[in-house]
Design a protein around this motif. Structure first.
Motif, PDB file in Angstrom:
ATOM      1  N   MET A  27      23.384  33.102   4.178  1.00 11.17           N
ATOM      2  CA  MET A  27      23.731  31.672   4.849  1.00 11.17           C
ATOM      3  C   MET A  27      24.330  31.513   6.027  1.00 11.17           C
ATOM      4  O   MET A  27      24.103  31.019   7.075  1.00 11.17           O
ATOM      5  CB  MET A  27      24.422  30.792   3.696  1.00 11.17           C
ATOM      6  N   ALA A  28      25.266  32.311   6.278  1.00 12.77           N
ATOM      7  CA  ALA A  28      26.207  32.595   7.383  1.00 12.77           C
ATOM      8  C   ALA A  28      25.461  33.232   8.792  1.00 12.77           C
ATOM      9  O   ALA A  28      25.332  32.767   9.822  1.00 12.77           O
ATOM     10  CB  ALA A  28      27.227  33.762   7.336  1.00 12.77           C
ATOM     11  N   GLU A  29      24.359  33.944   8.523  1.00 14.87           N
ATOM     12  CA  GLU A  29      23.486  34.678   9.609  1.00 14.87           C
ATOM     13  C   GLU A  29      22.356  33.323  10.188  1.00 14.87           C
ATOM     14  O   GLU A  29      22.330  33.149  11.303  1.00 14.87           O
ATOM     15  CB  GLU A  29      22.585  35.688   9.099  1.00 14.87           C
ATOM     16  N   ALA A  41      32.365  40.562  10.579  1.00  9.28           N
ATOM     17  CA  ALA A  41      31.468  40.979   9.513  1.00  9.28           C
ATOM     18  C   ALA A  41      30.073  40.162   9.588  1.00  9.28           C
ATOM     19  O   ALA A  41      29.134  40.906   9.011  1.00  9.28           O
ATOM     20  CB  ALA A  41      32.083  40.542   8.120  1.00  9.28           C
ATOM     21  N   VAL A  42      30.134  39.237  10.144  1.00  6.91           N
ATOM     22  CA  VAL A  42      28.464  38.521  10.102  1.00  6.91           C
ATOM     23  C   VAL A  42      27.861  38.735  11.529  1.00  6.91           C
ATOM     24  O   VAL A  42      26.981  38.082  11.913  1.00  6.91           O
ATOM     25  CB  VAL A  42      28.604  37.027   9.915  1.00  6.91           C
ATOM     26  N   GLU A  72      38.082  39.000  11.487  1.00  3.04           N
ATOM     27  CA  GLU A  72      37.451  39.784  10.625  1.00  3.04           C
ATOM     28  C   GLU A  72      36.187  39.280  10.047  1.00  3.04           C
ATOM     29  O   GLU A  72      35.092  39.984  10.100  1.00  3.04           O
ATOM     30  CB  GLU A  72      38.288  40.231   9.694  1.00  3.04           C
ATOM     31  N   PHE A  73      36.127  37.897   9.721  1.00  2.36           N
ATOM     32  CA  PHE A  73      34.835  37.446   9.040  1.00  2.36           C
ATOM     33  C   PHE A  73      33.659  37.373  10.061  1.00  2.36           C
ATOM     34  O   PHE A  73      32.582  37.499   9.874  1.00  2.36           O
ATOM     35  CB  PHE A  73      35.179  36.107   8.602  1.00  2.36           C
ATOM     36  N   THR A 109      30.517  28.927   7.499  1.00  7.40           N
ATOM     37  CA  THR A 109      30.804  29.283   5.847  1.00  7.40           C
ATOM     38  C   THR A 109      31.834  29.800   5.528  1.00  7.40           C
ATOM     39  O   THR A 109      31.977  30.316   4.205  1.00  7.40           O
ATOM     40  CB  THR A 109      29.590  30.384   5.668  1.00  7.40           C
ATOM     41  N   ILE A 123      22.839  30.183  10.236  1.00  6.14           N
ATOM     42  CA  ILE A 123      23.477  29.011  10.921  1.00  6.14           C
ATOM     43  C   ILE A 123      23.663  29.479  12.330  1.00  6.14           C
ATOM     44  O   ILE A 123      23.861  28.656  13.223  1.00  6.14           O
ATOM     45  CB  ILE A 123      24.653  28.536  10.169  1.00  6.14           C
ATOM     46  N   ARG A 124      23.640  30.781  12.406  1.00  2.00           N
ATOM     47  CA  ARG A 124      23.895  31.333  13.639  1.00  2.00           C
ATOM     48  C   ARG A 124      22.834  30.799  14.901  1.00  2.00           C
ATOM     49  O   ARG A 124      23.113  30.914  16.160  1.00  2.00           O
ATOM     50  CB  ARG A 124      24.214  32.750  13.903  1.00  2.00           C
ATOM     51  N   ALA A 168      35.139  31.186   0.782  1.00  2.00           N
ATOM     52  CA  ALA A 168      35.985  32.270   0.238  1.00  2.00           C
ATOM     53  C   ALA A 168      37.089  31.270  -0.623  1.00  2.00           C
ATOM     54  O   ALA A 168      37.573  31.754  -1.651  1.00  2.00           O
ATOM     55  CB  ALA A 168      36.404  33.166   1.407  1.00  2.00           C
ATOM     56  N   GLN A 223      31.196  45.491   4.875  1.00  2.00           N
ATOM     57  CA  GLN A 223      32.003  44.904   5.728  1.00  2.00           C
ATOM     58  C   GLN A 223      32.177  43.345   5.270  1.00  2.00           C
ATOM     59  O   GLN A 223      33.431  42.780   5.202  1.00  2.00           O
ATOM     60  CB  GLN A 223      31.549  45.073   6.996  1.00  2.00           C
ATOM     61  N   TYR A 224      31.151  42.895   5.124  1.00  2.00           N
ATOM     62  CA  TYR A 224      31.219  41.429   4.552  1.00  2.00           C
ATOM     63  C   TYR A 224      31.854  41.210   3.239  1.00  2.00           C
ATOM     64  O   TYR A 224      32.514  40.154   3.109  1.00  2.00           O
ATOM     65  CB  TYR A 224      29.726  40.928   4.307  1.00  2.00           C
ATOM     66  N   ASP A 232      28.960  37.934  14.577  1.00  2.00           N
ATOM     67  CA  ASP A 232      28.907  36.884  15.536  1.00  2.00           C
ATOM     68  C   ASP A 232      30.086  36.926  16.596  1.00  2.00           C
ATOM     69  O   ASP A 232      31.317  36.956  16.289  1.00  2.00           O
ATOM     70  CB  ASP A 232      29.310  35.425  14.811  1.00  2.00           C
ATOM     71  N   LYS A 268      42.017  37.141  10.226  1.00  2.00           N
ATOM     72  CA  LYS A 268      41.139  36.968   9.045  1.00  2.00           C
ATOM     73  C   LYS A 268      39.771  36.142   9.553  1.00  2.00           C
ATOM     74  O   LYS A 268      38.676  36.511   9.170  1.00  2.00           O
ATOM     75  CB  LYS A 268      41.787  36.160   7.857  1.00  2.00           C
ATOM     76  N   GLY A 318      34.448  42.848   2.115  1.00  2.00           N
ATOM     77  CA  GLY A 318      35.961  42.832   2.506  1.00  2.00           C
ATOM     78  C   GLY A 318      36.271  41.463   3.223  1.00  2.00           C
ATOM     79  O   GLY A 318      37.369  41.301   2.795  1.00  2.00           O
ATOM     80  N   ALA A 319      35.424  40.974   4.075  1.00  2.00           N
ATOM     81  CA  ALA A 319      35.948  39.913   4.995  1.00  2.00           C
ATOM     82  C   ALA A 319      35.926  38.818   3.976  1.00  2.00           C
ATOM     83  O   ALA A 319      36.718  37.854   4.109  1.00  2.00           O
ATOM     84  CB  ALA A 319      35.082  39.997   6.258  1.00  2.00           C
ATOM     85  N   SER A 320      35.076  38.493   3.226  1.00  2.00           N
ATOM     86  CA  SER A 320      34.782  37.413   2.465  1.00  2.00           C
ATOM     87  C   SER A 320      35.399  37.521   0.997  1.00  2.00           C
ATOM     88  O   SER A 320      35.852  36.566   0.353  1.00  2.00           O
ATOM     89  CB  SER A 320      33.346  37.174   1.940  1.00  2.00           C
ATOM     90  N   MET A 329      25.894  34.334   0.774  1.00  2.00           N
ATOM     91  CA  MET A 329      26.644  33.505   1.835  1.00  2.00           C
ATOM     92  C   MET A 329      26.525  34.273   3.012  1.00  2.00           C
ATOM     93  O   MET A 329      26.835  33.757   3.863  1.00  2.00           O
ATOM     94  CB  MET A 329      28.217  33.455   1.051  1.00  2.00           C
ATOM     95  N   PHE A 330      26.174  35.619   2.865  1.00  2.00           N
ATOM     96  CA  PHE A 330      26.044  36.213   4.286  1.00  2.00           C
ATOM     97  C   PHE A 330      24.686  35.687   4.876  1.00  2.00           C
ATOM     98  O   PHE A 330      24.819  35.509   6.025  1.00  2.00           O
ATOM     99  CB  PHE A 330      25.863  37.912   3.814  1.00  2.00           C
TER     100      PHE A 330
END
Lengths: 142, 150
Positions: free
Chosen positions: A64-66, B31-32, B27-28, B58, A68-69, B62, A30-31, B34, B24, A33-35, A61-62
């Protein structure tokens, strides 16, 4: 900016609520596709092992994204993040089973800066090993 | 083979604008995992003072990484991209990225080093919107691992 945490209410050492983020193969697809990052080391076990990895790994980067949550959930407004940087030290290994991997994140206020800003230092581990180094965010509080 | 030091300071022309879409961003964020409504609900974003939904911190990678691709694929630079790993990543934001932004990136090579046979390159991506306002700067460190001895 609409941060929910008051600058006056935090001090150096204030801990943010910790969180754990599961990551499975499905998460990585899923990530990807999104990224737009379709590097096969994030979904193809055969390929990952051929290039010397223990198994499929999560996108840095996944992770890193988690991480910062923990900060954005605490502050309420993700737009309050002014700076964010990490070093990718170890990969998050994602086995092809029901569990997958787990990214565990803790954070604390490391410094109070000018203009209602604080520096938050993050620690992210997976399978007991640190996966991000020098992981820091600067956040503008209310 | 050490990379050519003369590339330090080289900038590449601005990329064609990337148009940031609500779907978009949604979707992002999905995917994380959130669920913060500022990523999906324009009304929630407006209650925080934004004109439309904003993107997770982040998300912009992309866009900047695609721009950095023009650098790493520069045949004159000669980086072996098949051996590249992501070393560090940093962002400094003037404001969050939001739906409706048309973002353009100027990539600059900040440094080129050789460490223990690995090529290490630092690329700075300056991201501006269609009015020329600075939105975010992204610093990306890429490490091209030395080939094993044959």
């Amino acid at each position: 900016m609409a941060a929910q945490i008051q600058y006056a209410d935090v001090e150096v050492g204030t801990e943010l609520p910790a969180a754990s983020f599961p990551v499975t193969r499905a998460t990585l697809v899923q990530y990807a596709g999104a990224s737009g990052d379709f590097n096969p080391i994030h979904w193809n076990e055969k390929f990952a092992k051929e290039v010397g990895l223990p198994d499929v790994i999560a996108h840095g980067m996944f992770t890193m994204a988690e991480a910062i949550r923990v900060v954005t959930d605490w502050v309420g407004d993700p737009g309050a993040v002014v700076e964010y940087g990490v070093r990718f030290t170890r990969p998050v290994v994602v086995p092809n089973d029901d569990q997958g991997g787990l990214i565990e994140v803790t954070a604390k206020v490391a410094a109070k800066l000018d203009d209602n800003r604080v520096r938050v230092d993050l620690t992210a581990t997976s399978a007991g090993q640190k996966v991000l180094g020098m992981s820091r965010a600067v956040v503008e509080l209310a | 083979m050490a990379l050519d030091q003369s590339f330090v300071g080289r900038s590449y022309p601005p990329t064609d604008p990337y148009e940031v879409g609500r779907e978009k961003i949604r979707e992002f964020a999905a995917a994380v995992g959130d669920t913060n409504p500022v990523y999906s609900d324009p009304e929630a974003a407006k209650s925080h003072g934004y004109p439309d939904v904003i993107a997770p911190p982040t998300f912009v990678f992309a866009i900047t990484f695609k721009a950095a691709g023009h650098v790493v694929e520069d045949p004159q630079l000669g980086l072996d991209y098949s051996r590249v790993v992501h070393g560090d990543q940093k962002f400094a934001y003037s404001r969050p990225v939001r739906a409706g932004d048309r973002l353009s990136v100027v990539s600059t090579i900040e440094s080129v080093k050789s460490l223990a046979g690995n090529d290490v390159i630092d690329i700075r991506g300056e991201v501006h919107d269609e009015t020329g306002e600075h939105v975010v700067t992204a610093w990306t460190k890429l490490v091209s691992r030395a080939p094993e001895e044959a």
